[in-house]
Structures are given as C-alpha cells and as structure tokens.
Design an enzyme around this catalytic site. Structure first.
Site, mmCIF file in Angstrom:
data_model
loop_
_atom_site.group_PDB
_atom_site.id
_atom_site.type_symbol
_atom_site.label_atom_id
_atom_site.label_comp_id
_atom_site.label_asym_id
_atom_site.label_seq_id
_atom_site.Cartn_x
_atom_site.Cartn_y
_atom_site.Cartn_z
ATOM 1 C CG HIS A 177 -44.304 -9.489 2.880
ATOM 2 N ND1 HIS A 177 -42.570 -9.942 2.555
ATOM 3 C CD2 HIS A 177 -44.638 -10.671 3.024
ATOM 4 C CE1 HIS A 177 -42.749 -11.155 3.092
ATOM 5 N NE2 HIS A 177 -43.649 -11.817 3.645
ATOM 6 C CD GLU B 235 -46.168 -13.997 2.168
ATOM 7 O OE1 GLU B 235 -44.901 -13.601 1.811
ATOM 8 O OE2 GLU B 235 -46.540 -13.750 3.124
ATOM 9 C CG HIS C 197 -46.766 -13.569 6.770
ATOM 10 N ND1 HIS C 197 -46.046 -13.268 6.104
ATOM 11 C CD2 HIS C 197 -46.829 -12.899 7.877
ATOM 12 C CE1 HIS C 197 -44.820 -11.967 6.808
ATOM 13 N NE2 HIS C 197 -46.021 -11.871 8.277
ATOM 14 C CD GLU D 210 -45.574 -18.602 6.256
ATOM 15 O OE1 GLU D 210 -46.193 -18.178 5.660
ATOM 16 O OE2 GLU D 210 -44.554 -17.411 6.773
HETATM 17 ZN ZN LIG Z 1 -44.861 -13.700 4.125
#
Ligand SMILES: [Zn+2]
Length: 181
Positions: free
Chosen positions: A10, A24, A78, A144
C-alpha cells in the site's frame, strides 16, 4: 550479490487496512525499512525497497521493478484485517514444490518461531493468486503480519520491541532462506 526486494504494501492514496488507530501502509513501511537495515547490517546483500516513503506504487509497478533488476527474492509486507488473529504467509498457487516453497518453509518457520513467544496464532502457509506473486519472475512471498483490526494483534503491532523482533525474524528468515553470508 543476491538482490532482495522488500515490498511495503500500500502507500499514499492507498492506506490498506486500518483499525485501532493503525494504518497498514505506515506499518508495512516501518517494518520494510527496518528489515532492510537489519539485512544490510548482518549479511552481504543488495536490498531494495519498492517504496521508501508514503507514496502510491501500483502492484504491476512493484513486480516490474523487481523483474527489471533481476531480484533474487521478493518479499511483500502486509497486515491482515477482517476480525481474525495471527500470522500467515502466501506463495503463488502450485509453487510449493519449487524453490519458492522451500523458502516459504524457512521464512514461515523463522517468523513463527518469534511470534509463538507472544502466543500469536499460526494460520498456516498458504497459496493465493496475488498480483505481486503472479507477476514477479523470481521466488516471492507475501506476509500477513497479524490483524490490524483485532485489539490483541494491534497492541502487539503498537509495541516497538515487538516490531523490532518481528523485523529481525523476517531479516533472519530471508538470510537463512537465501543462505546469505
Ligand atoms: Zn495489504
């Protein structure tokens, strides 16, 4: 020299997930820059990032960057959302018998080894057709790192000691999976 591309997810107009006062895009960047520093301090490797500031970079642009410089490994960072808890790692579907899967085993194990000390749940080694995994020509993994919208996970992500430890585990995992000197 191996070229490692770290990909903080992002950025800019794309904040990614948010929750509990965290965004995030800020966390992925902070961890990415810390992992870069740790790899450079401990191994002989050329470490690049797909972004080093709060800017928007498209998914194909990230993969193209890694492909253009002939990267050895692509590691995308992430944080999860949706109300779950824990850690999971992703590789492109069908690549687990290859070098991609071997490296996932090492990375996932190294990171869980750190996270289990905090009681973080292991959600497993998974596969998904994510753009950055599909479009990169070299082995790639997407991490993640906990759930930003779950209070217990978010509290860990707010703890600087935890972030340093997690970054260190990611850097060590990369070092081991590439047998870096
Ligand atoms: Zn993400």
């Amino acid at each position: 020299m191996p070229i490692i591309v770290l990909d903080p997810g992002h950025g800019g107009t794309d904040p990614g997930a948010s929750g509990n006062g965290l965004q995030e895009k800020n966390l992925t960047l902070a961890i990415g820059l810390k992992v870069k520093q740790l790899i450079e301090a401990n191994y002989i490797a050329d470490v690049r990032v797909t972004r080093a500031a709060d800017i928007y970079v498209g998914l194909s642009e990230r993969a193209d960057f890694a492909n253009a410089i002939g990267a050895t490994y692509f590691v995308s960072l992430h944080h999860n959302a949706g109300g779950g808890t824990g850690f999971e790692s992703y590789i492109y579907p069908g690549t687990s018998p290859s070098e991609t899967g071997i490296r996932q085993d090492v990375m996932h194990g190294e990171i869980m080894n750190f996270l289990s000390g905090y009681g973080v749940r292991d959600r497993g080694q998974k596969e998904a057709n994510f753009a950055v995994l599909r479009e990169t020509a070299m082995p790639a993994i997407l991490l993640e790192n906990l759930f930003i919208d779950t209070v217990n996970d978010a509290n860990l992500l707010k703890d600087p000691t935890f972030i340093t430890g997690l970054s260190n585990a990611i850097a060590t995992g990369i070092g081991k999976s590439l047998n870096l000197a």
